[in-house]
Design an enzyme around this catalytic site. Structure first.
Site, PDB file in Angstrom:
ATOM      1  N   ASP A 194      -9.020 -17.927  12.079  1.00  0.00           N
ATOM      2  CA  ASP A 194      -8.922 -16.556  12.350  1.00  0.00           C
ATOM      3  C   ASP A 194      -8.686 -16.694  13.839  1.00  0.00           C
ATOM      4  O   ASP A 194      -9.316 -17.371  14.432  1.00  0.00           O
ATOM      5  CB  ASP A 194      -9.926 -15.631  12.216  1.00  0.00           C
ATOM      6  N   LYS A 241     -14.868 -13.640  14.998  1.00  0.00           N
ATOM      7  CA  LYS A 241     -15.448 -13.426  13.744  1.00  0.00           C
ATOM      8  C   LYS A 241     -15.705 -14.968  13.224  1.00  0.00           C
ATOM      9  O   LYS A 241     -16.603 -15.220  12.534  1.00  0.00           O
ATOM     10  CB  LYS A 241     -13.952 -13.144  13.042  1.00  0.00           C
ATOM     11  N   GLU A 285      -2.535 -10.335  -4.019  1.00  0.00           N
ATOM     12  CA  GLU A 285      -4.216 -10.195  -4.380  1.00  0.00           C
ATOM     13  C   GLU A 285      -4.188  -8.951  -4.956  1.00  0.00           C
ATOM     14  O   GLU A 285      -3.435  -8.046  -4.818  1.00  0.00           O
ATOM     15  CB  GLU A 285      -5.042 -10.231  -3.015  1.00  0.00           C
ATOM     16  N   ASN A 312      -0.208  -1.313  -6.972  1.00  0.00           N
ATOM     17  CA  ASN A 312      -0.918  -0.351  -6.273  1.00  0.00           C
ATOM     18  C   ASN A 312      -0.351   1.116  -6.105  1.00  0.00           C
ATOM     19  O   ASN A 312      -1.186   2.025  -6.472  1.00  0.00           O
ATOM     20  CB  ASN A 312      -0.960  -0.955  -4.882  1.00  0.00           C
ATOM     21  N   PHE A 354      -9.504   4.498 -12.882  1.00  0.00           N
ATOM     22  CA  PHE A 354      -8.849   5.470 -12.145  1.00  0.00           C
ATOM     23  C   PHE A 354      -8.358   6.760 -12.629  1.00  0.00           C
ATOM     24  O   PHE A 354      -7.340   7.278 -12.130  1.00  0.00           O
ATOM     25  CB  PHE A 354      -7.547   4.353 -11.831  1.00  0.00           C
ATOM     26  N   LEU A 355      -9.520   7.340 -13.263  1.00  0.00           N
ATOM     27  CA  LEU A 355      -9.080   8.875 -13.398  1.00  0.00           C
ATOM     28  C   LEU A 355     -10.226   9.851 -12.719  1.00  0.00           C
ATOM     29  O   LEU A 355     -10.650  10.959 -13.513  1.00  0.00           O
ATOM     30  CB  LEU A 355      -8.990   8.967 -14.914  1.00  0.00           C
ATOM     31  N   CYS A 363      -4.837  -0.474   1.750  1.00  0.00           N
ATOM     32  CA  CYS A 363      -4.231  -0.845   0.824  1.00  0.00           C
ATOM     33  C   CYS A 363      -3.149   0.340   0.031  1.00  0.00           C
ATOM     34  O   CYS A 363      -1.997   0.468   0.500  1.00  0.00           O
ATOM     35  CB  CYS A 363      -4.760  -1.875  -0.236  1.00  0.00           C
ATOM     36  N   LYS A 402      -1.055   2.398   2.684  1.00  0.00           N
ATOM     37  CA  LYS A 402      -0.032   1.512   3.254  1.00  0.00           C
ATOM     38  C   LYS A 402       1.065   1.239   2.433  1.00  0.00           C
ATOM     39  O   LYS A 402       2.170   0.852   2.673  1.00  0.00           O
ATOM     40  CB  LYS A 402      -0.375   0.575   4.186  1.00  0.00           C
ATOM     41  N   ARG A 431     -11.040   2.416   7.123  1.00  0.00           N
ATOM     42  CA  ARG A 431      -9.439   2.451   7.298  1.00  0.00           C
ATOM     43  C   ARG A 431      -8.749   3.607   6.373  1.00  0.00           C
ATOM     44  O   ARG A 431      -8.966   3.384   4.935  1.00  0.00           O
ATOM     45  CB  ARG A 431      -8.801   1.090   6.940  1.00  0.00           C
TER      46      ARG A 431
HETATM   47  C1  UDX Z   1      -4.584  -7.733   4.905  1.00  0.00           C
HETATM   48  C2  UDX Z   1      -3.409  -6.930   4.506  1.00  0.00           C
HETATM   49  O1  UDX Z   1      -3.963  -5.476   5.102  1.00  0.00           O
HETATM   50  C3  UDX Z   1      -3.457  -6.786   3.105  1.00  0.00           C
HETATM   51  O2  UDX Z   1      -2.288  -5.754   2.969  1.00  0.00           O
HETATM   52  C4  UDX Z   1      -3.164  -7.891   2.504  1.00  0.00           C
HETATM   53  O3  UDX Z   1      -2.978  -7.730   1.135  1.00  0.00           O
HETATM   54  C5  UDX Z   1      -4.242  -9.092   2.831  1.00  0.00           C
HETATM   55  O4  UDX Z   1      -4.448  -9.022   4.393  1.00  0.00           O
HETATM   56  P1  UDX Z   1      -7.333  -7.391   5.025  1.00  0.00           P
HETATM   57  O5  UDX Z   1      -8.021  -8.902   4.897  1.00  0.00           O
HETATM   58  O6  UDX Z   1      -8.126  -6.241   4.750  1.00  0.00           O
HETATM   59  O7  UDX Z   1      -5.866  -7.145   4.389  1.00  0.00           O
HETATM   60  O8  UDX Z   1      -6.616  -7.578   6.457  1.00  0.00           O
HETATM   61  P2  UDX Z   1      -7.802  -7.685   7.741  1.00  0.00           P
HETATM   62  O9  UDX Z   1      -9.256  -7.177   7.426  1.00  0.00           O
HETATM   63  O10 UDX Z   1      -7.182  -6.874   8.873  1.00  0.00           O
HETATM   64  O11 UDX Z   1      -7.659  -9.072   7.885  1.00  0.00           O
HETATM   65  C6  UDX Z   1      -6.527  -9.686   8.716  1.00  0.00           C
HETATM   66  C7  UDX Z   1      -7.240 -10.992   9.288  1.00  0.00           C
HETATM   67  O12 UDX Z   1      -6.071 -11.692   9.933  1.00  0.00           O
HETATM   68  C8  UDX Z   1      -8.239 -10.251  10.799  1.00  0.00           C
HETATM   69  O13 UDX Z   1      -9.442 -10.854  10.762  1.00  0.00           O
HETATM   70  C9  UDX Z   1      -7.191 -10.772  11.576  1.00  0.00           C
HETATM   71  O14 UDX Z   1      -8.154 -11.100  12.866  1.00  0.00           O
HETATM   72  C10 UDX Z   1      -6.551 -11.931  11.241  1.00  0.00           C
HETATM   73  N1  UDX Z   1      -5.458 -12.421  11.904  1.00  0.00           N
HETATM   74  C11 UDX Z   1      -4.457 -11.318  12.231  1.00  0.00           C
HETATM   75  C12 UDX Z   1      -4.887 -13.731  12.315  1.00  0.00           C
HETATM   76  O15 UDX Z   1      -5.881 -14.679  11.977  1.00  0.00           O
HETATM   77  N2  UDX Z   1      -3.950 -14.157  13.012  1.00  0.00           N
HETATM   78  C13 UDX Z   1      -2.939 -13.136  13.314  1.00  0.00           C
HETATM   79  O16 UDX Z   1      -1.992 -13.393  13.930  1.00  0.00           O
HETATM   80  C14 UDX Z   1      -3.159 -11.729  12.940  1.00  0.00           C
HETATM   81  C1  UDX Z   2      -6.967  -1.144  -4.182  1.00  0.00           C
HETATM   82  C2  UDX Z   2      -6.578  -1.993  -5.527  1.00  0.00           C
HETATM   83  O1  UDX Z   2      -7.587  -1.676  -6.653  1.00  0.00           O
HETATM   84  C3  UDX Z   2      -6.759  -3.634  -5.564  1.00  0.00           C
HETATM   85  O2  UDX Z   2      -6.175  -3.940  -6.859  1.00  0.00           O
HETATM   86  C4  UDX Z   2      -5.770  -3.903  -4.460  1.00  0.00           C
HETATM   87  O3  UDX Z   2      -5.590  -5.340  -4.198  1.00  0.00           O
HETATM   88  C5  UDX Z   2      -6.134  -3.349  -3.130  1.00  0.00           C
HETATM   89  O4  UDX Z   2      -6.133  -2.022  -3.109  1.00  0.00           O
HETATM   90  P1  UDX Z   2      -9.236  -1.024  -2.956  1.00  0.00           P
HETATM   91  O5  UDX Z   2      -8.167  -0.459  -1.802  1.00  0.00           O
HETATM   92  O6  UDX Z   2     -10.146  -2.074  -2.391  1.00  0.00           O
HETATM   93  O7  UDX Z   2      -8.277  -1.659  -3.980  1.00  0.00           O
HETATM   94  O8  UDX Z   2      -9.885   0.277  -3.588  1.00  0.00           O
HETATM   95  P2  UDX Z   2      -9.703   0.979  -5.014  1.00  0.00           P
HETATM   96  O9  UDX Z   2     -11.145   0.815  -5.743  1.00  0.00           O
HETATM   97  O10 UDX Z   2      -8.759   0.792  -5.684  1.00  0.00           O
HETATM   98  O11 UDX Z   2      -9.790   2.477  -4.523  1.00  0.00           O
HETATM   99  C6  UDX Z   2      -8.728   2.881  -3.711  1.00  0.00           C
HETATM  100  C7  UDX Z   2      -8.932   4.553  -3.448  1.00  0.00           C
HETATM  101  O12 UDX Z   2      -8.646   5.184  -4.574  1.00  0.00           O
HETATM  102  C8  UDX Z   2     -10.126   4.802  -2.929  1.00  0.00           C
HETATM  103  O13 UDX Z   2     -10.160   5.778  -1.852  1.00  0.00           O
HETATM  104  C9  UDX Z   2     -10.907   5.249  -3.932  1.00  0.00           C
HETATM  105  O14 UDX Z   2     -11.856   6.277  -3.787  1.00  0.00           O
HETATM  106  C10 UDX Z   2      -9.761   6.006  -4.634  1.00  0.00           C
HETATM  107  N1  UDX Z   2     -10.109   6.241  -6.210  1.00  0.00           N
HETATM  108  C11 UDX Z   2     -10.469   5.243  -7.131  1.00  0.00           C
HETATM  109  C12 UDX Z   2     -10.268   7.470  -6.733  1.00  0.00           C
HETATM  110  O15 UDX Z   2     -10.227   8.453  -6.040  1.00  0.00           O
HETATM  111  N2  UDX Z   2     -10.474   7.834  -8.074  1.00  0.00           N
HETATM  112  C13 UDX Z   2     -10.535   6.696  -8.909  1.00  0.00           C
HETATM  113  O16 UDX Z   2     -10.672   6.776 -10.025  1.00  0.00           O
HETATM  114  C14 UDX Z   2     -10.397   5.341  -8.340  1.00  0.00           C
END
Ligand code: UDX
Ligand code: UDX
Length: 423
Positions: free
Chosen positions: A30, A35, A145, A205, A246-247, A257, A260, A325
């Site tokens: 990273d 981190k 993922e 998603n 998811f209801l 996720c 975006k 986020r």
């Molecule tokens: C991210 C994306 O948001 C998601 O859409 C994708 O599925 C997986 O990667 P997430 O792990 O939540 O998900 O991102 P984040 O928590 O922001 O972690 C990204 C990491 O990459 C950070 O720790 C950042 O420091 C690192 N990074 C970023 C690098 O090591 N090199 C870079 O050039 C930019």
């Molecule tokens: C999601 C996807 O589930 C996962 O497969 C993907 O890789 C990353 O994005 P995550 O964003 O961690 O995972 O959260 P998730 O548990 O899916 O919930 C997403 C949002 O929907 C949250 O804000 C949650 O509160 C909301 N939600 C979820 C509802 O409002 N109602 C539901 O029944 C389920």
């Protein structure tokens, strides 16, 4: 296998640690040295239940590309792909990783790059051309993922399926070796071309987001016609074609996720001159939801929020994570502040540096003298609060439960005015 992960965020760290648990030699890189320093001292920079016990000294944590082992066979890219103002995904970190890999591994290195970060359909093909233009022998595959934050370890060990996208068959052997423990458990291993695999991620998603937007709309209708959203969700969810998950109606979907990814997919459909009516309706409906919740809170408080003290329970976008986020809680707090309400917030794990928000050390402290108690994140501990005591210390006994967590009958019997979602 010898594997390197680029990016140790919510996705990269969980995937790296669990791949090590599968028996692979894992290096995690990273560029955020803080981190890496934390991880070297076995401290997790993120809140992810269960992950701690899989952390092992066998994993190498590095913060520079020059330290990537030369015998690496597969390099997962799990850097962030946040939304740009245009709605498109920011791919600069993905391409920066590719540049660094070429720079430090050399153009003759023919390791397999596995893009796990969520990237718009077509990105991997562009990356392949980009590498070829730089005379690099690095190959490209994709493996999106499906990890839910707070459930990521469980989702990694028991996924519904593994999706991989390749553009030549011999890369399949590496991917099958990486996921051997899951293939042995007969987890469906779906192989497709690059662009289909990328699109499966976005479509998955976006469909889940649409399901949540739909039930939230039904909740709004239920409130007007006097139906019960939880019974409705149960009733439709028993149809196996719909499914019960998811209801749950709530304050809208958030996280790093769903918002975006559906925005990136809608932007792509627009760029492709495809209508995208459904995707855009889901985005609009969800964007309006925090405002709808403010109206609900305002109505419960007689129409004005100015100078009202509101206890907000929950900051994380959902229970089980420290991630704020695109959290509905943050959006709702900002809108309440715009209406001159005074906010005291509490979350067991997540925090915020939003100006003007008092952070309480406990739910009781937050409720002290409050005109209303608003539950936004469904942390289990909120089900077991001492409501007898809360009734004594609140100024107004109004509870707005945006996750339908509490028993309205019990609270009404205590003398609270209870408002749920879709009830
Ligand atoms: C991210 C994306 O948001 C998601 O859409 C994708 O599925 C997986 O990667 P997430 O792990 O939540 O998900 O991102 P984040 O928590 O922001 O972690 C990204 C990491 O990459 C950070 O720790 C950042 O420091 C690192 N990074 C970023 C690098 O090591 N090199 C870079 O050039 C930019
Ligand atoms: C999601 C996807 O589930 C996962 O497969 C993907 O890789 C990353 O994005 P995550 O964003 O961690 O995972 O959260 P998730 O548990 O899916 O919930 C997403 C949002 O929907 C949250 O804000 C949650 O509160 C909301 N939600 C979820 C509802 O409002 N109602 C539901 O029944 C389920």
């Amino acid at each position: 296998m010898n594997i390197t992960f680029i990016g140790t965020g919510y996705v990269g760290l969980v995937s790296g640690v669990m791949m090590s648990y599968f028996g692979h030699n894992v290096t995690c890189l990273d560029t955020n040295s803080t981190k890496i320093a934390q991880l070297k001292s076995s401290t997790l920079p993120i809140y992810e239940p269960e992950l701690e016990k899989y952390l092992t000294p066998a994993i190498k944590f590095i913060d520079h590309y020059r330290d990537i082992p030369s015998d690496t066979e597969a390099i997962f890219i799990t850097v962030g792909t946040p939304s740009l103002p245009s709605g498109q995904a920011d791919l600069s970190y993905v391409f920066a990783a590719a540049d660094n890999l070429i720079g430090h591994l050399g153009t003759s290195n023919d390791s397999l790059i596995v893009v796990k970060s969520t990237v718009p359909p077509g990105t991997c093909n562009k990356l392949q051309s980009y590498l070829a233009a730089k005379n690099s022998k690095l190959k490209i595959a994709t493996n999106p993922e499906f990890l839910r934050e707070g459930m990521a370890v469980k989702d990694f060990l028991n996924p519904d399926r593994v999706i991989v996208g390749i553009n030549n068959r011999e890369d399949l052997k590496i991917l099958e070796a990486l996921y051997k423990p899951l293939i042995k458990k007969n987890i469906p291993f779906v192989v497709s071309d690059l662009i289909t695999a990328e699109t499966i991620k976005y479509a998955s998603n976006s469909f889940l987001a649409a399901k949540i937007a739909f039930i939230n709309e039904m909740a709004d209708l239920c409130e007007i016609i006097g139906a019960d959203i939880e019974k409705l969700a149960y009733g439709i969810g028993l149809d196996h074609r719909i499914g019960k998950d998811f209801l749950k109606a709530g304050p809208g979907f958030g996280g790093s996720c769903f918002p975006k990814d559906i925005l990136a997919l809608a932007t792509l459909t627009k760029d492709c001159k495809v209508d995208g009516l459904i995707l855009n309706a889901v985005i609009t409906a969800n964007e309006r939801r925090p405002g709808n919740m403010i109206n609900k809170i305002s109505t419960a408080l007689g129409g004005s929020l100015a100078n009202k003290k509101i206890a907000v329970l929950g900051l994380a976008f959902k229970a089980g994570t420290d991630d704020v986020r695109s959290s509905p809680a943050i959006e709702i707090i900002k809108l309440l502040q715009e209406r001159q309400a005074n906010i005291v917030a509490y979350d067991p794990i997540a925090t915020t540096d939003l100006t003007g928000v008092m952070i309480a050390d406990s739910p009781i402290e937050a409720c002290n003298g409050a005109d209303a108690l608003v539950i936004v994140t469904e942390w289990q501990e909120f089900e077991r609060l001492d409501f007898e005591h809360i009734h004594k210390i609140m100024k107004n006994r109004v509870i707005i439960d945006l996750r339908n967590m509490l028993d309205s009958r019990v609270l009404a019997a205590m003398g609270f005015e209870y408002y749920g979602v879709g009830k």
